[in-house]
Design a protein around this motif. Structure first.
Motif, short mmCIF file in Angstrom:
data_model
loop_
_atom_site.label_atom_id
_atom_site.label_comp_id
_atom_site.label_asym_id
_atom_site.label_seq_id
_atom_site.Cartn_x
_atom_site.Cartn_y
_atom_site.Cartn_z
N ARG A 78 -34.22 14.11 45.15
CA ARG A 78 -34.22 12.96 46.06
C ARG A 78 -34.17 13.44 47.50
O ARG A 78 -33.11 13.62 48.07
CB ARG A 78 -33.04 12.04 45.76
N THR A 128 -29.45 -1.82 53.64
CA THR A 128 -30.85 -1.39 53.58
C THR A 128 -31.59 -2.03 54.75
O THR A 128 -31.60 -3.25 54.90
CB THR A 128 -31.50 -1.78 52.25
N ASN A 137 -43.07 0.64 49.80
CA ASN A 137 -43.57 1.03 48.48
C ASN A 137 -44.69 2.05 48.69
O ASN A 137 -45.74 1.72 49.22
CB ASN A 137 -44.09 -0.20 47.74
N PRO A 155 -37.78 2.92 42.07
CA PRO A 155 -37.30 1.54 42.26
C PRO A 155 -35.94 1.27 41.62
O PRO A 155 -35.15 0.49 42.15
CB PRO A 155 -38.37 0.66 41.63
N ARG A 206 -40.28 4.73 46.37
CA ARG A 206 -40.05 3.95 47.57
C ARG A 206 -39.48 4.84 48.67
O ARG A 206 -38.67 5.72 48.39
CB ARG A 206 -39.06 2.81 47.33
N ARG A 252 -37.02 4.55 51.64
CA ARG A 252 -35.96 3.61 52.00
C ARG A 252 -35.19 4.14 53.21
O ARG A 252 -34.87 5.32 53.29
CB ARG A 252 -35.01 3.47 50.81
N ARG A 305 -31.62 3.28 55.30
CA ARG A 305 -30.37 2.52 55.26
C ARG A 305 -29.46 2.91 56.42
O ARG A 305 -29.56 4.00 56.96
CB ARG A 305 -29.60 2.79 53.96
N VAL A 342 -37.70 -0.91 53.26
CA VAL A 342 -38.20 -0.21 52.08
C VAL A 342 -39.72 -0.29 52.11
O VAL A 342 -40.29 -1.36 52.34
CB VAL A 342 -37.69 -0.86 50.77
N LEU A 381 -32.90 1.79 43.99
CA LEU A 381 -32.78 1.04 45.24
C LEU A 381 -31.44 0.33 45.38
O LEU A 381 -30.89 0.24 46.47
CB LEU A 381 -33.90 0.03 45.37
N ASP A 382 -30.90 -0.16 44.28
CA ASP A 382 -29.66 -0.93 44.34
C ASP A 382 -28.44 -0.14 43.89
O ASP A 382 -27.35 -0.67 43.82
CB ASP A 382 -29.78 -2.20 43.50
#
Length: 163
Positions: free
Chosen positions: A96, A58, A63, A155, A74, A76, A78, A61, A158-159
Motif C-alpha cells: 500500500r 477522506t 478511481n 475499494p 483507488r 485516496r 485523507r 478518492v 476505503l472504509d
C-alpha cells in the motif's frame, strides 16, 4: 543611514534572507528521516501500537481502475488529525504505497527500518512503501497534529479505519 546606500543595504538583506531560506530548505529536506547510521537493512519488529485519538476525514478518492493496466484500485487523500498523546496505530505498507505530509505540528514515527524514533515536523513529507515497511506514529508534542495522507488502496480498504 544615508538614502543613497539604502538600495544596496536592502539588496544585501534580501540576499542574506534568500541564503538563510536556502540553508533552511536544505536542512528541512533532510529532516524527518532516519539518520544514516541508524538505518536498518533488515526490518526490526515494531511494537503493535493501538489506535488512539485519531480523526480521519477522506478528502478525495479517484478511481484509477484500469489506468495503465492497474487493477481495481483507488487513489485516496485523507486528513488525519492526531490528538495530543494520540497514536496512529501500527500498520504495514508492503503493498500500500502512501505519502504523508505534516500539515501542522510535530509527530514521532517508530519505523521497522530505523533503530531510533524519527521526528517529523510541519512542512515535511515521507514516502511509505515496500517489503517490510511497518510503523506507527505518536503525538507527544502537546498540540494537535494534522497529517495529509495519500495512498493507493483497493475499494474494500476505503472504509477501514486502520488503513
Amino acid at each position: 543611514m544615508s538614502r543613497r546606500y539604502a538600495p544596496a543595504i536592502r539588496g544585501l538583506l534580501a540576499g542574506a534572507a534568500c541564503t538563510a531560506a536556502l540553508i533552511q530548505g536544505i536542512s528541512a529536506a533532510q529532516a524527518g528521516t532516519c539518520p544514516a547510521d541508524k538505518q536498518l537493512k533488515q526490518p526490526r519488529t515494531v511494537e503493535n501500537a493501538p489506535d488512539v485519538g485519531i480523526r480521519r476525514e477522506t478528502l478525495s478518492v479517484v478511481n484509477v481502475t484500469g489506468w495503465r493496466n492497474l487493477g481495481d484500485l483507488r487513489l485516496r487523500t485523507r486528513r488525519l488529525t492526531v490528538a495530543v498523546n494520540g497514536i496512529v496505530p501500527f500498520h504495514r505498507h508492503d503493498d500500500r504505497p502512501s505519502i504523508v505530509y505534516v500539515a501542522s505540528g510535530e509527530i514521532i514515527e517508530h519505523s521497522a527500518f530505523c533503530s531510533v524514533p524519527i521526528t517529523h515536523r510541519t512542512g515535511e513529507w515521507t514516502p511509505e512503501f515496500g517489503p517490510g515497511h511497518a510503523h506507527w506514529w505518536e503525538n507527544k508534542s502537546g498540540k494537535e497534529v494534522v497529517l495529509l495522507s495519500s495512498d493507493i488502496v483497493p475499494p474494500d480498504m476505503l472504509d477501514d479505519p486502520d488503513m
